[in-house]
Write a protein that holds these residues in place. Structure first.
Motif, PDB file in Angstrom:
ATOM      1  N   ILE A 247       0.457  -1.473  -0.213  1.00 11.76           N
ATOM      2  CA  ILE A 247       0.098   0.014   0.059  1.00 11.76           C
ATOM      3  C   ILE A 247       1.004   1.149  -0.199  1.00 11.76           C
ATOM      4  O   ILE A 247       1.223   2.368  -0.806  1.00 11.76           O
ATOM      5  N   LEU A 251       1.134   4.083  -2.860  1.00 15.16           N
ATOM      6  CA  LEU A 251       0.828   5.907  -2.353  1.00 15.16           C
ATOM      7  C   LEU A 251       1.848   6.512  -2.732  1.00 15.16           C
ATOM      8  O   LEU A 251       1.853   7.559  -3.167  1.00 15.16           O
ATOM      9  N   LEU A 255       1.495   9.574  -5.721  1.00 16.13           N
ATOM     10  CA  LEU A 255       2.023  10.863  -5.179  1.00 16.13           C
ATOM     11  C   LEU A 255       3.110  11.517  -5.755  1.00 16.13           C
ATOM     12  O   LEU A 255       2.759  12.555  -6.340  1.00 16.13           O
ATOM     13  N   SER A 261      -1.160  15.465  -6.381  1.00 11.53           N
ATOM     14  CA  SER A 261      -0.432  15.193  -5.675  1.00 11.53           C
ATOM     15  C   SER A 261       0.898  15.009  -4.919  1.00 11.53           C
ATOM     16  O   SER A 261       0.366  14.935  -4.100  1.00 11.53           O
ATOM     17  N   ILE A 263       1.757  18.591  -4.351  1.00  5.66           N
ATOM     18  CA  ILE A 263       1.967  19.300  -3.472  1.00  5.66           C
ATOM     19  C   ILE A 263       0.498  18.583  -2.716  1.00  5.66           C
ATOM     20  O   ILE A 263       1.250  18.747  -1.353  1.00  5.66           O
ATOM     21  N   GLY A 264      -0.220  17.932  -2.112  1.00  3.58           N
ATOM     22  CA  GLY A 264      -0.958  17.379  -1.857  1.00  3.58           C
ATOM     23  C   GLY A 264      -0.116  16.497  -0.718  1.00  3.58           C
ATOM     24  O   GLY A 264      -0.172  16.789   0.967  1.00  3.58           O
ATOM     25  N   PHE A 267       1.676  18.604   2.130  1.00  2.00           N
ATOM     26  CA  PHE A 267       0.750  18.785   3.734  1.00  2.00           C
ATOM     27  C   PHE A 267       0.798  17.798   4.265  1.00  2.00           C
ATOM     28  O   PHE A 267       0.562  17.706   5.205  1.00  2.00           O
ATOM     29  N   MET A 268       0.975  16.417   3.451  1.00  2.00           N
ATOM     30  CA  MET A 268       0.593  15.439   4.748  1.00  2.00           C
ATOM     31  C   MET A 268       1.703  14.567   5.326  1.00  2.00           C
ATOM     32  O   MET A 268       0.786  13.286   5.792  1.00  2.00           O
ATOM     33  N   PRO A 270       3.429  15.307   8.268  1.00  2.00           N
ATOM     34  CA  PRO A 270       3.347  14.871   8.919  1.00  2.00           C
ATOM     35  C   PRO A 270       2.685  13.350   8.826  1.00  2.00           C
ATOM     36  O   PRO A 270       2.883  12.449  10.051  1.00  2.00           O
ATOM     37  N   ALA A 271       1.068  13.647   8.911  1.00  2.00           N
ATOM     38  CA  ALA A 271       0.502  12.844   8.785  1.00  2.00           C
ATOM     39  C   ALA A 271       1.269  11.598   8.550  1.00  2.00           C
ATOM     40  O   ALA A 271       1.271  10.373   8.786  1.00  2.00           O
ATOM     41  N   ARG A 274       3.174  10.039  10.906  1.00  2.00           N
ATOM     42  CA  ARG A 274       2.469   8.987  12.396  1.00  2.00           C
ATOM     43  C   ARG A 274       2.158   7.483  11.844  1.00  2.00           C
ATOM     44  O   ARG A 274       2.256   6.914  12.421  1.00  2.00           O
ATOM     45  N   ILE A 275       1.317   7.633  10.830  1.00  2.00           N
ATOM     46  CA  ILE A 275       1.500   6.473   9.877  1.00  2.00           C
ATOM     47  C   ILE A 275       2.317   5.265  10.362  1.00  2.00           C
ATOM     48  O   ILE A 275       1.965   3.941  10.595  1.00  2.00           O
ATOM     49  N   ALA A 279       2.563   1.730  12.278  1.00  2.00           N
ATOM     50  CA  ALA A 279       2.678   0.459  11.745  1.00  2.00           C
ATOM     51  C   ALA A 279       3.983  -0.501  12.103  1.00  2.00           C
ATOM     52  O   ALA A 279       4.213  -1.877  11.549  1.00  2.00           O
TER      53      ALA A 279
END
Lengths: 340, 340
Positions: A247, A251, A255, A261, A263-264, A267-268, A270-271, A274-275, A279
């Motif tokens: 996965i 991803l 990206l 994507s 750019i997105g 922003f993401m 840090p999130a 954390r994932i 895991a």
């Protein structure tokens, strides 16, 4: 209370092992014995600064077990490897727990030979801590026993239950039996018999039996412990690790596929980090070999210093909390009914 | 060449089933027989417009099998259910393939009873198509046989190989054997014997044997087919599905956790949708029950109209490409050595 660390075991040994060991001493105040080539260990320690060898002893060994050595060869030809000597230090009481990220088959075979199994336990088993939506679940066995009899499952249940109560801090962790459906009647010939015996142990209050669980319950955290034979358990563990890899690969590819994507993704970050951390198995430390007469933690071959640090912490914790006393007590209560 | 569809099977039956059936007719020109309660089916068809019943016949049945019915009860008490009647239509030649998203255990039991197994096949098996980094892999068995003998694995290998050659368009798909390590010697007592027999079939050119694979090879697409017993296969399948659910749940939770990641998520929606589509099993259609004398596709209970549409397409394709002729041919070549 010293933890004995195999400095030569693992894909990144001795560098990451020694580094992780030094961090464990600094962060948790653990006392350690590093087993392996003294010169190599000293070089690594020197590189980590003048105070790096604080609370660390070195036990010199010449022989090193490689990832390709077969357990049978190791037992005959490498009697003085870092794995052998490390486990002997636990056997004679110099150390209270052993940790290696080396050849898993070799560690299992040598640990069983040197430490022997606990009274009432026929075969040691490996327990893995899996992340779930609720926290964690302990799966046992994940590869030590690929052909299991009913009594092996029962012993896995008792051992993993004691282990889970320590690592999860739950007095009576729930124990699920891996099956192909949640109904009581589901399972293969062996697990159907295991179900009946675990139900009985549950009624007697020896374990907190939940009932059957399925593959989908691993990540749902349906039960605190999942009892499974080492074949299906190993498949489940490796499929899980690989699903995360798959996965995250999809991803990453997606990206990169468009400016939007990309750019997105910025922003993401840090999130996503954390994932990954949630895991990542590094932070759970290695997997204990349950059922040997002494604490023995087996790390992933690819362990980095973080994984080493947490494995040492876990080894220390299991020794301190007297995991094996708890297992022995549960086995004694269960009486002769669980052994072959 | 008509596909027989169980209109009453599945969590969203008959609505999603009839809707998917109508779309299949419109998109692929398939001819269908919908089996189930005539009034309910007609109501659904009417709601889908005046031309919705084109190329669709209805075969009325009163009895419906529920998800909770046990296979033993169904065989005794529901002899005229939509599953029974649908399979009889395939048996008598009125239809060329059967599809149901209903009670899996019931479909397997009734299919084996009505269609019987192919010559040389002892037990039917379920094959699942899994997404991989390279494309797809076919895993068989994923739950029909939880206690397997050596000859069952050999038959799974032959059947899944024939199935993979059709769905993947590969003349000689590679066949891996699920084990706990990739080395030839790894495995449990049964799989070690299976390994030798599959090697022999490979040498004789009957299958394209790859060797042992592990849980991590499922998503790597190491082999086109993975042969596994129905217990470990079922665990692997459900762990896989659940890992995807777990990671997407963590992702959703994280994306909601800060304004920054909420903004990032907006940019990434198209990429995330593509991943979901890639990992979603709906587009692979249902899983075939290999080894029965007739094409039989079993859908996920939660099948929506898209899953139904693709399952009907696959049922039609397997019948058209004469899957069972290919299996029978391979079994004949293998000779009596593979049956018990």
């Amino acid at each position: 209370m010293k933890v004995v660390v195999d400095a030569m075991g693992g894909d990144y040994a001795p560098h990451e092992i020694v580094k992780g060991a030094v961090i464990a001493v600094q962060e948790f105040g653990t006392e350690l014995i590093l087993v392996g080539n003294e010169n190599m260990i000293k070089t690594e320690l020197d590189a980590l600064g003048p105070k790096s060898s604080k609370n660390i002893e070195i036990f010199h060994t010449e022989q090193v077990v490689t990832m390709d050595d077969l357990p049978s060869q190791i037992i005959r030809a490498k009697r003085n490897s870092s794995i052998h000597e490390g486990l002997r230090l636990v056997k004679d009481g110099s150390g209270s727990a052993f940790y290696s990220a080396g050849n898993t088959g070799a560690v299992m075979a040598v640990a069983k030979m040197i430490l022997k199994t606990l009274p009432g336990i026929d075969r040691p088993a490996i327990a893995a801590v899996m992340p779930t939506v609720k926290g964690h679940t302990v799966m046992c066995d994940v590869g030590a026993n690929v052909d299991c009899k009913v009594e092996n499952y029962i012993q896995f249940a008792i051992m993993a239950s004691a282990y889970a109560s320590i690592v999860m801090g739950k007095e009576r962790p729930t124990v699920g039996l891996m099956s192909v459906g949640e109904e009581d009647v589901k399972g293969n010939e062996t697990t159907k018999t295991v179900f009946k015996q675990l139900s009985e142990l549950g009624q007697r209050g020896i374990i907190n039996f939940y009932g059957n669980v399925e593959g989908k319950d691993v990540f749902r955290g349906t039960s605190d412990v999942i009892v499974v034979d080492g074949f299906a358990g190993n498949v489940a563990l490796k499929v899980s690790e690989s699903a995360g890899w798959f996965i995250s690969k999809m991803l990453k590819d997606e990206l990169k596929s468009s400016t939007l994507s990309k750019i997105g993704a910025l922003f993401m970050i840090p999130a996503l980090k954390r994932i990954k951390k949630k895991a990542d198995h590094s932070s759970y430390g290695g997997a204990p070999l349950l059922g040997v007469n002494g604490v023995c933690i087996i790390g992933h071959g690819s362990s980095n210093s973080t994984a080493v640090k947490y494995s040492i912490k876990m080894a220390h914790e299991l020794a301190k909390q007297k995991l094996n006393d708890q297992i022995e007590k549960a086995v004694t209560v269960t009486d002769s009914g669980i052994t072959s």
